[in-house]
Motif scaffolding. Structure first.
Motif, short mmCIF file in Angstrom:
data_model
loop_
_atom_site.label_atom_id
_atom_site.label_comp_id
_atom_site.label_asym_id
_atom_site.label_seq_id
_atom_site.Cartn_x
_atom_site.Cartn_y
_atom_site.Cartn_z
N VAL A 102 0.87 -1.18 0.00
CA VAL A 102 0.00 0.00 0.00
C VAL A 102 0.91 1.23 0.00
CG1 VAL A 102 -1.98 1.10 1.11
CG2 VAL A 102 -1.61 -1.34 1.41
N ASP A 103 0.42 2.32 -0.59
CA ASP A 103 1.22 3.54 -0.68
C ASP A 103 0.86 4.49 0.46
OD1 ASP A 103 2.89 5.50 -1.59
OD2 ASP A 103 2.02 5.63 -3.60
N ASP A 104 1.81 4.79 1.31
CA ASP A 104 1.64 5.79 2.39
C ASP A 104 0.66 5.38 3.49
OD1 ASP A 104 3.31 7.31 0.81
OD2 ASP A 104 2.02 9.08 0.75
N MET A 105 0.40 4.10 3.67
CA MET A 105 -0.50 3.70 4.77
C MET A 105 0.27 3.75 6.09
SD MET A 105 -2.74 0.23 5.31
CE MET A 105 -4.32 0.82 4.70
N LEU B 202 10.54 7.26 2.17
CA LEU B 202 9.83 7.72 0.98
C LEU B 202 9.53 6.54 0.05
CD1 LEU B 202 12.00 10.79 -0.05
CD2 LEU B 202 9.62 10.91 0.66
N CYS B 203 8.58 6.80 -0.89
CA CYS B 203 8.13 5.74 -1.81
C CYS B 203 9.25 5.04 -2.56
CB CYS B 203 7.22 6.32 -2.90
SG CYS B 203 5.87 7.34 -2.35
N THR B 204 9.96 5.82 -3.39
CA THR B 204 10.91 5.22 -4.33
C THR B 204 12.05 4.47 -3.64
OG1 THR B 204 10.31 6.75 -6.05
CG2 THR B 204 12.51 5.79 -6.22
N VAL C 95 -2.99 4.55 -0.57
CA VAL C 95 -3.75 5.66 -0.10
C VAL C 95 -2.91 6.95 -0.15
CG1 VAL C 95 -5.34 4.37 1.37
CG2 VAL C 95 -3.07 4.89 2.24
N HIS C 96 -2.07 7.03 -1.21
CA HIS C 96 -1.25 8.23 -1.43
C HIS C 96 -2.18 9.39 -1.78
CE1 HIS C 96 1.72 10.93 -3.17
NE2 HIS C 96 2.69 10.11 -2.82
N PHE C 97 -1.84 10.59 -1.31
CA PHE C 97 -2.63 11.76 -1.69
C PHE C 97 -2.45 12.01 -3.19
CE2 PHE C 97 1.51 13.74 -1.29
CZ PHE C 97 1.49 14.82 -2.16
N SER D 249 3.31 -1.46 3.80
CA SER D 249 3.20 -0.11 3.23
C SER D 249 4.61 0.40 2.92
CB SER D 249 2.53 0.82 4.25
OG SER D 249 2.56 2.16 3.82
N ASP D 250 4.71 1.36 1.98
CA ASP D 250 6.05 1.78 1.54
C ASP D 250 6.68 2.87 2.39
OD1 ASP D 250 4.40 3.82 0.64
OD2 ASP D 250 5.51 4.09 -1.24
N ASN D 251 5.89 3.49 3.27
CA ASN D 251 6.41 4.48 4.22
C ASN D 251 5.28 4.89 5.15
OD1 ASN D 251 6.41 6.17 1.26
ND2 ASN D 251 5.03 6.92 2.84
N GLY D 252 5.59 5.72 6.12
CA GLY D 252 4.58 6.18 7.06
C GLY D 252 3.63 7.19 6.43
N ALA E 86 6.53 11.43 10.55
CA ALA E 86 5.72 11.01 9.42
C ALA E 86 6.63 10.73 8.23
CB ALA E 86 4.72 12.12 9.08
N LYS E 87 6.01 10.44 7.09
CA LYS E 87 6.76 10.23 5.85
C LYS E 87 7.82 11.32 5.69
CE LYS E 87 5.85 10.07 0.85
NZ LYS E 87 4.77 10.14 -0.15
N MET E 88 8.99 10.93 5.18
CA MET E 88 10.11 11.86 5.03
C MET E 88 10.75 12.21 6.38
SD MET E 88 11.59 13.72 2.41
CE MET E 88 12.65 15.14 2.22
CA CA Z 1 4.68 6.12 -0.46
#
Ligand code: CA
Length: 527
Positions: A74-77, A116-118, A284-286, A337-340, A357-359
């Motif tokens: 999942v993206d950003d969950m 981060l995602c990548t 659930v990425h923005f 998930s790929d990040n927070g 959080a993410k980043m």
């Molecule tokens: Ca992500």
């Protein structure tokens, strides 16, 4: 010699000093052994290792084929979004299907991504930390570059006789040679960037200053190499553009990906080959746009919570296909998930009970849900706080798929099959290394975590945003937390942990030493 290598590769002089002032190199909490020079040392649990290998042998004898592998990314969950992690119903977005996976399998509470995602996606596929695979941040629209020279788990599993498929987000470079079908996947159906790349310049509610400016919109639309369609591709063949990813298409793209994954699973039912399916969500990425029928589907009625309900529904439907085709007993499933959570875009944002959080490399940025499921092979209803890095999926899949581990590069991932498969198995990982872009920013051993760099949000407390204008600071003194006593990392207490700090320094020194023979590679430097 060591100093030269470290400094040549942009590692911080302060960190080097911290290593050098460590008086005695003390062994990490648990003793670790490297199977080969290029492999990250692991804790050896002989009994559980034997139990796991016996289980795998018995499985192969019975099923006459290697196990299938299904990854849900999942993206950003956030760690706190699924019900079994304290969210779900409690935050107005019930997740019965994800919760069921955990109840029937193993719920890991200390699974780590990159911030981060990548970087995470490349680490999952290569088993290597970002400074080694070189992807420190997401490629921008139309930007060239990707995973040149890297070997993916898809390639290794293909070589070991697997059929490999990717449904969904790639985000590891969109120029032709960097696409999934040239990186080990037999088939690809998905989109090459992040969902926001296709929508944020089209939606006046989100970004009117861009979307109402025709010149800017035309420039974005016509960016060289920008592929703004859903694509499909076969191994080593150019992609075919299917449909434009405008806002209604992005809203419904996860349902389309779900149908594709179900189709892959149904097609594989009677095939001789085992398969590896990587289902990589857009949500659930923005910015989250509800799929048809999902608007207001959550009790919270928020766009983010509706997206969580949709992701959970998709997990349920894909798992249903796995069971209906009788492949559930033959398939290892891993959900993560790929990040927070991305808090800059609140309230279109996930939840983590942890700081940051993410980043960021606070726990909130990198500690993610991690659920392993394989009925009959992984004990049901188990919970473990054993350390698990998403790089470990690579090494674990190499073992489970009996693929060949590369020998010409350093692999940071550890084979965790015995942790997952043995009843009551323990993690084989002694330490987690946190990287913030090109900075080695923290280390965790057991419950102890030392920060070398910390990210501060741009805004004041209460409006945390870790991407918009955050700053990175070098810590002074002993910035050590105990994540059991203080999971929110509010009370550094290095003054009480001198012995532990020496242990952390020992682990840190060992980690840094791996770069002597295997220098880091940074393809995308920050401007
Ligand atoms: Ca992500």
């Amino acid at each position: 010699m060591k100093c030269k290598i470290l400094l040549n590769n942009n590692f911080d002089k302060g960190l080097l000093l911290a290593v050098l002032i460590s008086i005695v190199p003390i062994a990490v909490g648990a003793e670790t052994v490297a199977k080969a020079e290029n492999l990250e040392p692991a804790i050896i649990h002989q009994a559980q290792q034997k139990e796991a290998q016996d289980k795998l042998k018995a499985f192969e004898k019975k099923s006459k084929k290697k196990p299938n592998i299904l990854v849900f990314l999942v993206d950003d969950m956030g760690w706190g979004d699924p019900g079994v992690y304290g969210g779900g119903e409690a935050v107005g977005a019930a997740t019965p299907n994800i919760d069921r996976l955990a109840k029937e399998g193993l719920r890991l509470t200390s699974t780590y991504s990159q911030p981060l995602c990548t970087p995470t996606r490349a680490t999952l596929l290569t088993g290597r930390l970002p400074v080694r695979h070189g992807l420190l941040r997401p490629p921008q629209i139309g930007e060239t570059g990707g995973m040149e020279g890297e070997i993916t788990i898809a390639t290794l599993l293909s070589d070991a006789g697997y059929y490999t498929a990717l449904s969904g987000k790639w985000h590891l470079g969109e120029s032709p040679s960097n696409q999934p079908q040239y990186n080990g996947f037999d088939e690809y159906y998905g989109f090459l960037g992040s969902t926001k790349n296709y929508t944020e310049w089209r939606d006046p509610r989100i970004n009117a200053s861009l979307s109402n400016n025709e010149t800017i919109v035309e420039t974005i639309k016509n960016s060289p190499n920008f592929i703004k369609t859903l694509v499909k591709a076969r191994r080593n063949q150019p992609h075919e553009a299917l449909y434009e990813l405008d806002i209604p298409a992005v809203a419904n793209v996860d349902i389309d990906l779900m149908n594709n994954s179900i189709d892959v699973i149904k097609r594989m039912e009677n095939q001789e080959k085992p398969w590896f399916l990587y289902h990589s969500f857009g949500k659930v990425h923005f910015d989250n746009y509800p799929a048809d029928g999902f608007q207001g589907s959550s009790k919270a009625k928020g766009v983010y919570q509706d997206a969580v309900v949709e992701v959970d529904y998709i997990v349920g439907q894909v798992m249903k296909a796995l069971k209906e085709t009788g492949q559930d007993k033959n398939t290892l499933v891993f959900f993560t998930s790929d990040n927070g959570p991305e808090t800059d875009t609140w309230p279109d944002s996930g939840y983590s009970p942890f700081r940051g959080a993410k980043m960021s490399t606070w726990e909130g940025g990198v500690r993610v849900p991690g659920i392993a499921w394989w009925p009959g092979m992984i004990e049901a209803d188990r919970v473990s706080d054993g350390l698990f890095d998403l790089a470990d999926l690579f090494a674990t899949f190499v073992n489970i798929g009996q693929a060949k581990m590369p020998t010409d590069r350093y692999i940071d991932g550890i084979d965790q099959s015995s942790f997952l498969l043995a009843d009551g198995g323990e993690s084989n990982r002694a330490a987690v290394y946190y990287y913030m872009l090109d900075k080695f920013s923290a280390i965790r051993v057991g419950p102890y975590k030392q920060h070398l760099y910390v990210v501060s949000p741009a805004a004041s407390e209460g409006i945390p945003g870790y991407i918009n204008g955050s700053t990175l600071h070098k810590t002074a003194g002993l910035y050590v937390f105990n994540l059991y006593l203080d999971p929110k990392e509010r009370r550094p207490y290095g003054i009480r942990t001198a012995l532990i700090t020496k242990q952390l320094q020992g682990a840190l020194k060992k980690h840094k030493a791996t770069f002597e023979d295997y220098p880091p590679k940074i393809l995308m430097t920050l401007e």
